[in-house]
Write a protein that holds these residues in place. Sequence first.
Motif, mmCIF file in Angstrom:
data_model
loop_
_atom_site.group_PDB
_atom_site.id
_atom_site.type_symbol
_atom_site.label_atom_id
_atom_site.label_comp_id
_atom_site.label_asym_id
_atom_site.label_seq_id
_atom_site.Cartn_x
_atom_site.Cartn_y
_atom_site.Cartn_z
ATOM 1 N N UNK A 292 29.228 19.480 49.776
ATOM 2 C CA UNK A 292 30.573 19.981 50.071
ATOM 3 C C UNK A 292 30.915 21.188 49.204
ATOM 4 N N UNK A 293 31.898 21.942 49.665
ATOM 5 C CA UNK A 293 32.391 23.085 48.888
ATOM 6 C C UNK A 293 33.235 22.557 47.736
ATOM 7 N N UNK A 294 32.842 22.893 46.525
ATOM 8 C CA UNK A 294 33.544 22.354 45.357
ATOM 9 C C UNK A 294 34.309 23.419 44.585
ATOM 10 N N UNK A 295 34.185 24.660 44.984
ATOM 11 C CA UNK A 295 34.885 25.711 44.258
ATOM 12 C C UNK A 295 34.642 27.072 44.865
ATOM 13 N N UNK A 296 35.247 28.062 44.250
ATOM 14 C CA UNK A 296 35.132 29.440 44.722
ATOM 15 C C UNK A 296 35.025 30.367 43.513
ATOM 16 N N UNK A 297 34.392 31.499 43.724
ATOM 17 C CA UNK A 297 34.422 32.559 42.707
ATOM 18 C C UNK A 297 35.214 33.733 43.260
ATOM 19 N N UNK A 298 36.231 34.168 42.507
ATOM 20 C CA UNK A 298 37.057 35.295 42.932
ATOM 21 C C UNK A 298 36.351 36.596 42.586
ATOM 22 N N UNK A 299 36.232 37.478 43.565
ATOM 23 C CA UNK A 299 35.550 38.758 43.401
ATOM 24 C C UNK A 299 36.492 39.875 43.816
ATOM 25 N N UNK A 300 36.727 40.808 42.909
ATOM 26 C CA UNK A 300 37.690 41.869 43.165
ATOM 27 C C UNK A 300 37.063 42.963 44.021
ATOM 28 N N UNK A 301 37.852 43.527 44.904
ATOM 29 C CA UNK A 301 37.453 44.662 45.735
ATOM 30 C C UNK A 301 38.506 45.756 45.612
ATOM 31 N N UNK A 302 38.051 47.002 45.590
ATOM 32 C CA UNK A 302 38.974 48.138 45.473
ATOM 33 C C UNK A 302 38.899 48.951 46.755
ATOM 34 N N UNK A 350 41.098 22.752 45.055
ATOM 35 C CA UNK A 350 39.815 23.400 44.785
ATOM 36 C C UNK A 350 39.924 24.244 43.518
ATOM 37 N N UNK A 351 38.800 24.460 42.849
ATOM 38 C CA UNK A 351 38.772 25.272 41.627
ATOM 39 C C UNK A 351 38.317 26.694 41.966
ATOM 40 N N UNK A 352 38.872 27.655 41.230
ATOM 41 C CA UNK A 352 38.497 29.061 41.429
ATOM 42 C C UNK A 352 38.099 29.664 40.091
ATOM 43 N N UNK A 353 36.982 30.378 40.090
ATOM 44 C CA UNK A 353 36.487 31.044 38.882
ATOM 45 C C UNK A 353 36.874 32.517 38.902
ATOM 46 N N UNK A 354 37.343 33.000 37.754
ATOM 47 C CA UNK A 354 37.704 34.412 37.577
ATOM 48 C C UNK A 354 36.842 34.982 36.458
ATOM 49 N N UNK A 355 36.292 36.155 36.672
ATOM 50 C CA UNK A 355 35.418 36.789 35.679
ATOM 51 C C UNK A 355 36.228 37.514 34.608
ATOM 52 N N UNK A 356 35.808 37.339 33.359
ATOM 53 C CA UNK A 356 36.368 38.098 32.245
ATOM 54 C C UNK A 356 35.327 39.095 31.757
ATOM 55 N N UNK A 357 35.757 40.292 31.411
ATOM 56 C CA UNK A 357 34.836 41.312 30.909
ATOM 57 C C UNK A 357 34.723 41.197 29.394
ATOM 58 N N UNK A 383 42.220 23.748 37.346
ATOM 59 C CA UNK A 383 41.764 24.364 38.603
ATOM 60 C C UNK A 383 41.298 25.803 38.390
ATOM 61 N N UNK A 384 41.488 26.315 37.165
ATOM 62 C CA UNK A 384 41.061 27.675 36.847
ATOM 63 C C UNK A 384 39.804 27.620 35.973
#
Length: 529
Positions: A292-302, A350-357, A383-384
């Motif tokens: 099953x889908x257990x999460x998502x990764x957020x990807x920025x687009x410009x 659902x959990x979402x992952x955000x990338x830090x630089x 959830x974050x």
Amino acid sequence: MLRSSSYARVLLKDEHTRNLAGWRLLFGFVILFVLGYIGYGLTLLTRPAALADIVVSGVFFSGGLFVLVTMHVSVQTLHYVREIMKRERHGWLHDSLTNLPNRRLLMERIEQAITIGNLTKKPIAIMIMDLNRFKEVNDTLGHHYGDELLIALAQRLHGIASVTCMVARMGGDEFGFALEATNKKEAVSFSKHVLAIVDEPFVIDGHKLSIGGSIGIAMYPEHGDVTQQLLQHADVAMYAAKRSGNGYVMYAAGINESSLSNLNLIATLKHPDLKDQLSICYQPKINLKDGTACGLEALVRWNHPVLGSVSPEQFIPIAERIGVMKQITFTVLHAVLAQLEEWHALGLNIKVAVNLSMRNLSDESLPDDIARALTSYNIPPSSLILEVTESSMMINPELANATLTTLSELGVQCSIDDFGTGYSSLAYLKSLPAAEIKIDKSFVTNMTTDDNDAIIVHATIVMAHNMGYRVVAEGVETAEVLELLQILGCDVVQGYYFSKPIPADAVPEWIVWHNKQSQRYVSSRLALR
């Protein structure tokens, strides 16, 4: 008077004093006194001395003493002025912090080398190096550590300077090199040697710092025959090396077009409407235990109104360099938190992952800023997930550990991204308050055809499980790779095999569809048993 004459010779030989009228007049007095002594002595040979002669002798003696003292003071002053001028010239042509030659002296050296090169017909290599993570050291530890780091690096670079090689500090964290009578192959070899010197960790007041560098190379006369042009081309090549991550780049004509494009990106990244041009896509993460889908990764687009779609690989490094990464990160973070609140209200927990630089991770206010952001939305902090790259943590492990610990105490989960590429030690990793490790896709994509990649992935999974980490494999693109990851015991996967990044409004429908497909697959497997 003989002493005065010797002083006169010193003054006459000096290029700064020999043409001055005042000195000429003083030298004339010396000659007159000498002639006066001679003439007065001759008169005493023809007649007996009188009282007037004693007076005249006193006058001559006083005048000679005056000239002697004047000459002595003048010579001492001249030596003092010479020393001051020498120090001023050294200060004018050398960097005050590192004592290396500065840009002015490097340009003089290049001009001299070009003049010689015109006669010898031998090429010259001009190189500019920029330190990759120097600003993070300043931002994290303070400028004192940055200065000490530059001094330590200058001491290392001083060892490679020679009669045919000048090493200079251009300013900030930029260094320049001029190699006479050298070809492209030798210039590349020299660049690799310099990068090896820079890559060696520095220990400053007990802190172990790793920085690295990027070098641009321009050759005379192939890439220019004027000093400023060669430096400009080397600078363009250096930024190309920084973007590519290859360490060094030899200048080529086409790089200028890329450099001009970057200037346009810099201008638009600083525009106040930037946040309105950013959008978020989400790539699903699949739990291998039940499919099953257990999460998502957020990807920025410009999506720029003129430039069109600009890839993150193109604009993120520039955003980090010009200091707008925090604005981008928190634009993404607030969009994700608002979307999570909406999905949770629909029952999609659902959990979402955000990338830090690396720039975010070196910001001491990051935990407080994220805590404030979380209070604005009705979602559980768990959830974050915040993803930080292994290499960014290695810049300042102490601060990274403290930041991740604070975030963990808030209830936010942390993930170590691009694992296997950051040269971190296991002793450091075992103390990190992270929930998961993401194996870099460079190891995952070809693991069915490259035994070494498969071994690395297997060892990482076993190690991570023993240390209590969940393991995520990114870059899954084939069924063969997925099957091997299942055999090796990986926990979560993501990649194009399941889905490319999708817009937020398509996520709920996709998750429902995928989970149904997964249930059918599991049911069919059970039926076969």
